[in-house]
Design an enzyme around this catalytic site. Structure first.
Site, PDB file in Angstrom:
ATOM      1  N   ASN A  35       0.874  -1.176   0.000  1.00 12.97           N
ATOM      2  CA  ASN A  35       0.000   0.000   0.000  1.00 12.97           C
ATOM      3  C   ASN A  35       0.911   1.227   0.000  1.00 12.97           C
ATOM      4  O   ASN A  35       1.495   1.558   1.029  1.00 12.97           O
ATOM      5  CB  ASN A  35      -0.882  -0.044   1.256  1.00 12.97           C
ATOM      6  CG  ASN A  35      -1.699   1.225   1.420  1.00 12.97           C
ATOM      7  OD1 ASN A  35      -1.770   2.054   0.516  1.00 12.97           O
ATOM      8  ND2 ASN A  35      -2.323   1.379   2.587  1.00 12.97           N
TER       9      ASN A  35
ATOM     10  N   GLU B 238      -7.130   4.839   7.534  1.00  9.94           N
ATOM     11  CA  GLU B 238      -6.823   6.251   7.276  1.00  9.94           C
ATOM     12  C   GLU B 238      -7.987   6.926   6.547  1.00  9.94           C
ATOM     13  O   GLU B 238      -8.225   8.121   6.713  1.00  9.94           O
ATOM     14  CB  GLU B 238      -5.507   6.366   6.479  1.00  9.94           C
ATOM     15  CG  GLU B 238      -4.311   6.099   7.389  1.00  9.94           C
ATOM     16  CD  GLU B 238      -3.067   5.583   6.683  1.00  9.94           C
ATOM     17  OE1 GLU B 238      -2.969   5.702   5.449  1.00  9.94           O
ATOM     18  OE2 GLU B 238      -2.195   5.041   7.391  1.00  9.94           O
TER      19      GLU B 238
ATOM     20  N   GLU C 115      -5.847  -4.793  10.323  1.00 14.27           N
ATOM     21  CA  GLU C 115      -4.811  -3.785  10.567  1.00 14.27           C
ATOM     22  C   GLU C 115      -5.132  -3.009  11.845  1.00 14.27           C
ATOM     23  O   GLU C 115      -5.931  -2.059  11.811  1.00 14.27           O
ATOM     24  CB  GLU C 115      -4.763  -2.789   9.396  1.00 14.27           C
ATOM     25  CG  GLU C 115      -4.386  -3.418   8.074  1.00 14.27           C
ATOM     26  CD  GLU C 115      -3.720  -2.408   7.154  1.00 14.27           C
ATOM     27  OE1 GLU C 115      -2.639  -2.713   6.656  1.00 14.27           O
ATOM     28  OE2 GLU C 115      -4.268  -1.301   6.953  1.00 14.27           O
TER      29      GLU C 115
ATOM     30  N   SER D  38       2.945  -2.337  10.332  1.00 14.25           N
ATOM     31  CA  SER D  38       4.373  -2.448  10.652  1.00 14.25           C
ATOM     32  C   SER D  38       4.983  -3.805  10.306  1.00 14.25           C
ATOM     33  O   SER D  38       5.851  -4.312  11.030  1.00 14.25           O
ATOM     34  CB  SER D  38       4.635  -2.107  12.127  1.00 14.25           C
ATOM     35  OG  SER D  38       4.322  -0.743  12.371  1.00 14.25           O
TER      36      SER D  38
ATOM     37  N   LYS E 228       0.139   4.270  -0.318  1.00 13.24           N
ATOM     38  CA  LYS E 228      -0.476   5.481   0.271  1.00 13.24           C
ATOM     39  C   LYS E 228      -0.190   6.682  -0.636  1.00 13.24           C
ATOM     40  O   LYS E 228      -0.188   6.530  -1.848  1.00 13.24           O
ATOM     41  CB  LYS E 228       0.014   5.675   1.707  1.00 13.24           C
ATOM     42  CG  LYS E 228      -0.192   4.408   2.533  1.00 13.24           C
ATOM     43  CD  LYS E 228      -0.008   4.608   4.001  1.00 13.24           C
ATOM     44  CE  LYS E 228      -0.237   3.282   4.717  1.00 13.24           C
ATOM     45  NZ  LYS E 228      -0.228   3.376   6.162  1.00 13.24           N
TER      46      LYS E 228
HETATM   47  P1  PGA Z   1       2.615   0.151   7.612  1.00 14.38           P
HETATM   48  O1  PGA Z   1       1.166   0.436   6.950  1.00 14.38           O
HETATM   49  O2  PGA Z   1       3.090  -1.167   7.049  1.00 14.38           O
HETATM   50  O3  PGA Z   1       3.457   1.314   7.187  1.00 14.38           O
HETATM   51  O4  PGA Z   1       2.402   0.068   9.087  1.00 14.38           O
HETATM   52  C1  PGA Z   1       0.254  -0.596   6.713  1.00 14.38           C
HETATM   53  C2  PGA Z   1      -1.019  -0.042   6.131  1.00 14.38           C
HETATM   54  O5  PGA Z   1      -1.474   1.019   6.559  1.00 14.38           O
HETATM   55  O6  PGA Z   1      -1.608  -0.655   5.208  1.00 14.38           O
END
Ligand code: PGA
Length: 256
Positions: A10, A95, A164, A209, A12
């Protein structure tokens, strides 16, 4: 039919044309691990160029509108994503649930629309730190799943759930293997209730993470069928070791 583990990146709000080389590198190096399905969910602005740059490699989006078209300024529909070359989409990321106030009903409508246009869907659920601390994580997330799931799925292998925990996203904090197992087992049970036998073909990913350093431990947890990876998906040097860890886990994740 055995389903492979799925490792989806992802990106983002990251990614410019100067990153197409990294996308090509990820696609190329993923081919070493044919037993893992790898995909990248990119910003809408990069989807078409990435899909052209890496033919055959799954490129996805990070959101979709539930309507086919209409007066929805700034939104993108499922047929538009297909047209741009996307083959999957993330819906209900925390988010977006938080910043865009997306409800479970909206997430369900988005998932239904995307599936009906032939896109794969990664539907995200997860609890806040307060809910986890109050000991209500499992029932809260299970209820969120019940309310976000499309009522029926024709091809369950095209739907994946991403658990998540909000407090684990981008923080470096990760639940214990036992906490992940408890949650994934509860979600697996809810999928069985929702879809019967077909629910067994919906993959459940862990996200929050995931890094090269913890991926093996996470993939070894029962009911973990893959990962949704944020920060560590931006560079092949981080993502490919995670794909390799998924490939190294014994056995297929689930049998359809
Ligand atoms: P991250 O994000 O691996 O940076 O914690 C995961 C996500 O939000 O899909």
């Amino acid at each position: 039919m055995a389903l492979n583990r799925l490792v989806a990146g992802n990106w983002k709000m990251h990614g410019l044309s100067s990153d197409l080389g990294e996308i090509k590198k990820i696609a190329r190096e993923s081919r070493q691990y044919p037993e893992v399905e790898v995909a990248l969910c990119l910003p809408a602005s990069l989807i078409e160029r990435a899909a052209r740059a890496v033919p055959g490699f799954p490129i996805g989006a990070q959101d979709v509108h539930q309507a086919e078209d209409g007066a929805c300024t700034g939104c993108i529909s499922a047929p538009m994503l297909r047209d741009a070359g996307a083959s999957l989409v993330i819906v209900g990321h925390s988010e977006r649930r938080e910043a865009q106030c997306e409800s479970n009903a909206e997430v369900r409508a988005k998932a239904e629309a995307a599936l009906s246009y032939g896109l794969g869907v990664i539907l995200c659920v997860g609890e806040s730190a307060e809910i986890r601390d109050a000991g209500q994580a499992v029932e809260t997330v299970a209820a969120q799943l019940d309310l976000s799931l499309p009522p029926q799925v024709d091809d369950p292998a095209r739907l994946a759930i991403a658990y998540e925990p909000i407090w684990a996203i981008g923080t470096g904090k990760v639940p214990t293997p036992a906490e992940i197992e408890d949650m994934h087992a509860a979600l697996r049970q809810r999928l069985d209730v929702a879809y019967g036998e077909a629910g067994g073909s919906v993959r459940i990913l862990y996200g929050g993470s995931v890094k090269p350093s913890n991926a093996s431990e996470i993939f070894a947890v029962p009911h973990v069928d893959g990962a949704l990876v944020g920060g560590a998906s931006l560079r092949a040097a981080d993502l490919i070791p995670i794909v390799a860890a998924a490939a190294a886990v014994e056995g297929a994740p689930i049998i359809a």
